[in-house]
Design an enzyme around this catalytic site. Structure first.
Site, PDB file in Angstrom:
ATOM      1  N   ASP A 121       0.832  -1.202   0.000  1.00 40.45           N
ATOM      2  CA  ASP A 121       0.000   0.000   0.000  1.00 40.45           C
ATOM      3  C   ASP A 121       0.869   1.256   0.000  1.00 40.45           C
ATOM      4  O   ASP A 121       1.537   1.548   1.000  1.00 40.45           O
ATOM      5  CB  ASP A 121      -0.897  -0.029   1.238  1.00 40.45           C
ATOM      6  CG  ASP A 121      -1.785   1.194   1.369  1.00 40.45           C
ATOM      7  OD1 ASP A 121      -1.976   1.898   0.365  1.00 40.45           O
ATOM      8  OD2 ASP A 121      -2.295   1.429   2.484  1.00 40.45           O
ATOM      9  N   ASP A 297      -1.960   6.139  -4.991  1.00 40.03           N
ATOM     10  CA  ASP A 297      -2.243   5.202  -3.902  1.00 40.03           C
ATOM     11  C   ASP A 297      -2.576   3.819  -4.432  1.00 40.03           C
ATOM     12  O   ASP A 297      -3.685   3.566  -4.908  1.00 40.03           O
ATOM     13  CB  ASP A 297      -3.409   5.756  -3.074  1.00 40.03           C
ATOM     14  CG  ASP A 297      -3.692   4.956  -1.819  1.00 40.03           C
ATOM     15  OD1 ASP A 297      -3.081   3.885  -1.635  1.00 40.03           O
ATOM     16  OD2 ASP A 297      -4.529   5.408  -1.011  1.00 40.03           O
TER      17      ASP A 297
END
Length: 409
Positions: A121, A297
């Protein structure tokens, strides 16, 4: 171990300057977790709602960590988001859970090493896995510090509080962590004694954040930054290639076999998230919004923007409509028959968004209205998730505080 560039191969996962030559990497299989649709071609509306809820909580958590670590609020965060972060710092950080689409692969922890499946992530900075004492961590691989010679208890705890009342909480340890042959020693990690529903039932054992240290809730150096400080990689750079097959995370540089042409470089605005200027967005070749700030992201599927500019974007698409009452606040739809041409311009270079990624499916079986992947939520910045990242080769450069995009090979 000599400094070198390594890559992590992701299976089923979907600028004008070259990086230094990279050496041969080490590949490990990584997969994509995808919630099942109600039927092919139909949007999974409960999953989409959950993704937005999770996203809101995730950014509340990391914005609170940024303020705690730097002593100031994140500069461009909306006031409403800042208020959320204030609530998040009291009695546990707020984070809303969801069975979201995420990219995950295998890492090993401890001596002797034990393997864990981890979500990667770029929108957060911490690493956590389930502890052996966890009673609700399902069938996941558990971490038992008593059986690991390199484990050290740090005398601290952590807690993430989810919107449904569940938590991920536990104790902090340092240990040896290895990804694709690259080993970080004395790496801080969270050993969770309680897991949220998503991690309890999902395929991934835990999560590894790849953002800047200022977002760490522990706080501690993230895994990749530890590799850099311990000189385990030849460059403080990692890259993503997200595709239907053969996809990869490349640690220590970029895999030049995965992209072509020049790299469009974008300077990071604030060393917290991978935040860069988003010059403009085009629909059918016409600029509809411009002058934005965006966060890249990999832990987010959707593209998220502010209310006014998202509304302006959909107004440029004939037949589009607000789906807030059907899907959820901020969602829009457009005719499924539309031949959309959408592009995002970074660093003066436009990158087209493939319609198969932007179209999330019809609102119901047989409906002619499809859900768009651009959603309105006022964070104060835009968020470009893998709906965008699947269309480009993405390079994250700590050494020069920049993000690069290149055309796929």
């Amino acid at each position: 171990m000599p400094a070198a560039a390594f890559f992590v191969s992701l299976l089923s996962l979907t600028c004008a300057l070259a990086l230094p030559t990279q050496s041969t990497g080490i590949a490990i299989p990584i997969h994509k977790r995808i919630p099942p649709n109600t039927s092919p071609g139909v949007a999974n509306i409960p999953s989409l709602r959950a993704q937005i809820n999770k996203l809101t909580g995730k950014y509340a958590t990391t914005l609170a960590a940024y303020k705690a670590n730097t002593g100031q609020a994140y500069p461009i965060a909306a006031s409403s988001t800042r208020n959320t972060t204030k609530r998040a710092t009291s009695g546990g950080l707020m984070l809303t859970d969801a069975r979201e689409e995420l990219w995950f692969g295998t890492v090993s922890v401890g001596t002797p090493p034990r393997q864990y499946t981890i979500d990667f992530d770029t929108g957060s900075s911490d690493l956590f896995i389930p502890a052996s004492s966890c009673m609700n961590c399902g069938s996941h691989t558990h971490y038992n510090p008593r059986l690991v010679s390199t484990s050290k208890y740090l005398g601290k705890t952590f807690q993430l509080v989810y919107g449904d009342g569940s938590t991920t909480s536990g104790e902090l340890y340092s240990d040896t962590v290895t990804v694709a042959g690259l080993t970080a020693t004395d790496q801080t990690l969270g050993a969770a004694t309680s897991y949220s529903t998503s991690f309890e039932t999902g395929p991934a054992d835990g999560l590894m954040g790849l953002a800047f240290p200022s977002l760490s809730t522990y706080p501690a150096s993230p895994f990749f930054n530890t590799l850099v400080s311990q000189k385990k990689v030849s460059a403080g750079v990692f890259s993503f290639f997200l595709a239907e097959s053969g996809s990869e995370l490349y640690l220590g540089g970029s895999n030049q076999a995965r992209y072509k042409g020049p790299i469009s470089w974008n300077t990071v605005t604030e060393r917290g998230y991978w935040e860069i200027p988003l010059d403009s967005i085009q629909v059918d070749g016409e600029t509809v919004v411009s002058g934005l700030q965006s966060i890249i992201d990999s832990g987010t599927t959707l593209i998220v923007g502010d209310d006014a500019n998202v509304a302006a974007f959909y107004q440029a698409i004939p037949g589009s409509q607000d789906l807030s009452s059907i899907v959820g606040p901020g969602f829009y739809g457009f005719p499924c028959s539309s031949a959309l041409s959408v592009s995002f311009t970074f660093g003066g270079k436009p990158f087209a968004i493939n319609q198969q990624f932007f179209n999330l499916g019809s609102i119901s079986e047989g409906s002619g209205t499809c859900v768009g992947a651009l959603v309105a939520q006022d964070f104060g910045f835009w968020i470009a998730g893998d709906v965008f990242m699947r269309n480009v080769y993405s390079i994250f450069d700590f050494d020069n505080s920049r993000v690069g995009f290149a055309a796929l090979a």
